[in-house]
Design an enzyme around this catalytic site. Structure first.
Site, PDB file in Angstrom:
ATOM      1  N   TYR A   1      15.939 -80.467   1.802  1.00 15.54           N
ATOM      2  CA  TYR A   1      16.911 -80.006   0.813  1.00 15.54           C
ATOM      3  C   TYR A   1      16.655 -78.541   0.451  1.00 15.54           C
ATOM      4  O   TYR A   1      17.580 -77.723   0.412  1.00 15.54           O
ATOM      5  CB  TYR A   1      16.860 -80.866  -0.457  1.00 15.54           C
ATOM      6  CG  TYR A   1      17.716 -80.304  -1.565  1.00 15.54           C
ATOM      7  CD1 TYR A   1      19.103 -80.438  -1.522  1.00 15.54           C
ATOM      8  CD2 TYR A   1      17.140 -79.595  -2.628  1.00 15.54           C
ATOM      9  CE1 TYR A   1      19.902 -79.900  -2.512  1.00 15.54           C
ATOM     10  CE2 TYR A   1      17.939 -79.046  -3.622  1.00 15.54           C
ATOM     11  CZ  TYR A   1      19.317 -79.190  -3.558  1.00 15.54           C
ATOM     12  OH  TYR A   1      20.110 -78.626  -4.526  1.00 15.54           O
TER      13      TYR A   1
ATOM     14  N   ARG B   1      10.307 -76.152 -12.656  1.00 15.43           N
ATOM     15  CA  ARG B   1      10.508 -75.602 -14.002  1.00 15.43           C
ATOM     16  C   ARG B   1      11.712 -76.241 -14.705  1.00 15.43           C
ATOM     17  O   ARG B   1      11.700 -76.445 -15.913  1.00 15.43           O
ATOM     18  CB  ARG B   1      10.729 -74.084 -13.886  1.00 15.43           C
ATOM     19  CG  ARG B   1      10.957 -73.362 -15.206  1.00 15.43           C
ATOM     20  CD  ARG B   1      11.601 -72.008 -14.975  1.00 15.43           C
ATOM     21  NE  ARG B   1      12.900 -72.149 -14.331  1.00 15.43           N
ATOM     22  CZ  ARG B   1      13.534 -71.164 -13.690  1.00 15.43           C
ATOM     23  NH1 ARG B   1      12.973 -69.977 -13.586  1.00 15.43           N
ATOM     24  NH2 ARG B   1      14.723 -71.375 -13.130  1.00 15.43           N
TER      25      ARG B   1
ATOM     26  N   ARG C   1      21.091 -84.583 -13.187  1.00 13.74           N
ATOM     27  CA  ARG C   1      20.780 -84.099 -11.834  1.00 13.74           C
ATOM     28  C   ARG C   1      19.329 -84.446 -11.535  1.00 13.74           C
ATOM     29  O   ARG C   1      18.478 -84.376 -12.424  1.00 13.74           O
ATOM     30  CB  ARG C   1      20.955 -82.574 -11.743  1.00 13.74           C
ATOM     31  CG  ARG C   1      22.395 -82.124 -11.703  1.00 13.74           C
ATOM     32  CD  ARG C   1      22.523 -80.659 -11.324  1.00 13.74           C
ATOM     33  NE  ARG C   1      21.784 -79.786 -12.219  1.00 13.74           N
ATOM     34  CZ  ARG C   1      22.301 -78.705 -12.814  1.00 13.74           C
ATOM     35  NH1 ARG C   1      23.550 -78.389 -12.627  1.00 13.74           N
ATOM     36  NH2 ARG C   1      21.562 -77.955 -13.594  1.00 13.74           N
TER      37      ARG C   1
ATOM     38  N   PHE D   1      12.100 -55.926  -2.787  1.00 17.60           N
ATOM     39  CA  PHE D   1      13.106 -56.985  -2.860  1.00 17.60           C
ATOM     40  C   PHE D   1      12.476 -58.362  -2.622  1.00 17.60           C
ATOM     41  O   PHE D   1      12.814 -59.341  -3.296  1.00 17.60           O
ATOM     42  CB  PHE D   1      14.183 -56.721  -1.804  1.00 17.60           C
ATOM     43  CG  PHE D   1      15.221 -57.797  -1.688  1.00 17.60           C
ATOM     44  CD1 PHE D   1      16.327 -57.810  -2.516  1.00 17.60           C
ATOM     45  CD2 PHE D   1      15.095 -58.803  -0.734  1.00 17.60           C
ATOM     46  CE1 PHE D   1      17.291 -58.814  -2.414  1.00 17.60           C
ATOM     47  CE2 PHE D   1      16.050 -59.806  -0.623  1.00 17.60           C
ATOM     48  CZ  PHE D   1      17.155 -59.810  -1.462  1.00 17.60           C
TER      49      PHE D   1
END
Length: 414
Positions: A171, A218, A228, A288
């Protein structure tokens, strides 16, 4: 309030002050919007509206890579908005996710029935798809391919729950690992990075999995409050009959055992993260990639063995985030940060925790990979306590002044 939370961390106060005074420009230079087409300016507007964490670092990327990553982000945000929208019936949503990559080449395709907060990226998808088609072919091929694979993966998990730890990896691969792979291919396509960065999909996948698992860990409470479930059943079923039972006060010991098991699983990606970052050559690409990763390990450290995960929101301090953002600009600094947070977790490993041995092992591996090449030292050790106290007061007063003037400017429309 931010400065109060950082009072026990003087270096954070310095960095909050420095950031406010323009230090942010070293990490996030301002863009020249005047030279952009109207549609590209709109895309950057959507980027800033829909991303709290990535907008700044995307806009700091060099050259044409910046536009490619901006469009990549918005395309995936649109796809994600479809997945998240519980008002779209499955018989409509599944084909949309599977076919979403084809909409990139349909100039007028849009979707106006979403009720999600980021629905503007679907309602004005023609602007985003136009700018997608303006990108170089190499960029288009990467974005279209990742969008296709992600849509298919999302559709698969709409109709099944995350059961095994293997399915958790799968997932997270679909929703984040593929993002890491796509970004890496864009870096290489731009020629700012070597071809091997785009070819090593295993390392790129780990970059995404580390961030995604940290977010899932978290967000336990927020997710179960809206029904969910992203914590894998193989993990939580060892400790509770139902996932939501972990939030019960009398289940705290079991809840922490499950939490620590998942944190330990997330930590196994850190050695890959270190290897990946060490390969990067372009400074804007390094920033980044490194900034979200150090934020993630700081967040994971804050979550580890922390009952607050089951009672509220665990967040790192603003001063902490700014400090990490300003420091994580070279490999030595990143290794020091990784070593610091792994050491913090090491000191909190419980003698009775079922995952204790695995946690100690992976933290030991991380320490070996970081401390061997970077020394963990206090970044304020050279400052005397008296100097620190005076500087803290000065910084606090300056911060108050800057906040006041910023508010005044905001209200007058500047």
């Amino acid at each position: 309030m931010d400065i109060v939370k950082s009072l026990g961390h003087p270096e954070e106060i310095f960095n909050l002050f420095k950031f406010k005074m323009g230090g942010c420009r070293t990490v996030m230079p301002k863009l020249d919007y005047e030279s952009m087409s109207a549609s590209l300016r709109t895309c950057y507007l959507y980027l800033n509206q829909t991303s709290r964490s990535f907008a700044a670092v995307i806009q700091a990327l060099d050259g044409e890579l910046r536009h490619a990553v901006c469009i990549f982000y918005l395309v995936l945000r649109a796809l994600d908005t479809v997945e998240d929208d519980m008002t779209i019936p499955l018989e409509k949503k599944v084909p949309m996710l599977n076919d979403f990559h084809t909409y990139l080449y349909q100039a007028n395709w849009c979707f106006t029935e979403s009720h999600e907060k980021d629905r503007q990226v679907l309602e004005d998808f023609p602007t985003i798809s136009l700018e997608f088609r303006n990108l170089g072919q190499a960029y288009q091929d990467v974005i279209s391919d990742i969008c296709h694979r992600m849509g298919v993966g999302m559709a698969e998990f709409l109709e099944k729950k995350v059961g095994s730890m293997k399915e958790w990896d799968q997932y997270c691969h679909y929703v984040a690992g593929l993002v890491g792979i796509g970004l890496s291919q864009l870096f290489s396509a731009s020629q700012l990075e070597d071809p091997e960065v785009g070819k090593d999909t295993e390392l790129a996948n780990s970059m995404g999995l580390f961030l995604q698992k940290t977010n899932i860990i978290r967000d336990y409470l927020e997710d179960i409050q809206v029904a969910r479930a992203f914590w894998p059943q193989e993990a939580w079923s060892q400790f509770a009959c139902r996932l939501e039972d972990l939030a019960e006060p009398d289940q705290l010991t079991s809840a922490l055992s499950c939490l620590n098991l998942l944190v330990t699983d997330a930590l196994r990606h850190v050695p890959d993260v270190i290897t990946y970052l060490a390969r990067l050559r372009n400074q804007s690409v390094f920033n980044f990639c490194a900034i979200p990763q150090v934020m993630a390990i700081a967040t994971l450290s804050a979550c580890y063995n922390n009952p607050q995960v089951f009672q509220g929101v665990v967040k790192i301090r603003k001063g902490q985030a700014v400090t990490l953002m300003m420091q994580a600009t070279n490999m030595g600094a990143v290794q020091s940060i990784m070593a610091q947070y792994s050491q913090e977790m090491l000191q909190r490993v419980s003698l009775t925790d079922p995952s204790r041995d695995k946690t100690l092992f992976i933290l030991g591996v991380i320490q070996e990979r970081t401390l061997s090449q970077a020394t963990l030292a206090s970044r304020t050790a050279h400052l005397s306590p008296m100097y620190l106290s005076a500087a803290m007061i000065l910084a606090a007063l300056s911060w108050q002044y800057l906040s006041t003037t910023h508010t005044a400017h905001t209200h007058t429309g500047h």
